[in-house]
Design a protein around this motif. Sequence first.
Motif, short mmCIF file in Angstrom:
data_model
loop_
_atom_site.label_atom_id
_atom_site.label_comp_id
_atom_site.label_asym_id
_atom_site.label_seq_id
_atom_site.Cartn_x
_atom_site.Cartn_y
_atom_site.Cartn_z
N HIS A 38 59.90 12.20 58.49
CA HIS A 38 60.56 12.58 59.73
C HIS A 38 59.75 11.99 60.88
N HIS A 79 58.27 13.48 63.61
CA HIS A 79 57.34 14.30 64.39
C HIS A 79 56.04 13.53 64.62
N ASP A 112 52.97 14.03 64.36
CA ASP A 112 51.85 14.02 63.40
C ASP A 112 52.19 13.27 62.12
N HIS A 113 53.39 12.71 62.05
CA HIS A 113 53.81 11.94 60.87
C HIS A 113 54.21 10.50 61.22
N HIS A 153 63.31 21.97 59.11
CA HIS A 153 62.22 21.85 60.09
C HIS A 153 62.50 20.74 61.12
N ASP A 172 56.87 18.12 55.49
CA ASP A 172 57.08 19.37 56.23
C ASP A 172 58.30 20.17 55.76
ZN LIG Z 1 57.05 18.14 61.24
#
Ligand SMILES: [Zn+2]
Length: 265
Positions: free
Chosen positions: A93, A95, A97-98, A172, A193
């Motif tokens: 995904h 986000h 932090d990814h 999420h 996640d």
């Molecule tokens: Zn996430």
Amino acid sequence: MSDDTHEVYAVCYATHARKRSENYIFGDPHDEMTSIAYYVWVIKGPHGTFVCDTGFDEAAAKERARTIIHPVGEGLKALGVQPDKVDHVIATHLHWDHAGNYDLFPNARYHIQDIEMAYATGRCMCHQVLRIPFSENDVLAMVHKVFAYRVEFHDGVEELVPGITVHKIGGHSKGLQCVRVKTKRGTVVIASDCCHLYSHIDEGRVFPITYSVGDTLEGYKTLKKLASSRHHIVPGHDPEVLKLYPAVKTGLENWIVRLDVAPKI
Ligand SMILES: [Zn+2]
Ligand SMILES: [Zn+2]
């Protein structure tokens, strides 16, 4: 190694100390401090090397008050992976932090779900509460890759190569996907996640950043169906992963662990 069997590794790169109650919708009665870990994952096999997610860099860590322990590129090199030689990156995904470190893999093709790209570039980003886990520059970097013909879109379940499939879970993040990998110990699911911590899937609890609570909870059922057992599901942020699985070699303890061998349970 047969044509569809792979090695899988978790590479930890950062940590964040926080109150336990911050990890759950409706909080937690135990208000002590705890920590979450940040990982990227590496799949090695007969069809080359797949990197799952790209983590974040020092600038993003500073912006969001996280602590990088080993930069992602350093972890990959310790595992014998040269980032500029990686052909495939699976983006679970978008986000922050990814999906950071977006220049680290100049020759890779990126695999993402249709819905995640639409979500991160559409009307939901007009809402502050949904925008929080996204970084504009990470999303723009993925748009640039689309226009450079470097993105492969997936819709639901798709096989990337024999033994590696991606599965849209949502919850999420609207287009969140997990990765199912055939290994010598059975079928491992890199949940990313779809399940932050073991306590989420074991206790039916939900991480506060969530597009859909219902899809998150249904997602736990799907993860269990996809994996050979509960002990084949690898959560995205649980520091326990580093304790349960063996280090790749001496010197890499608490940093890089093998997920294709049985955990210590
Ligand atoms: Zn996430
Ligand atoms: Zn995350």
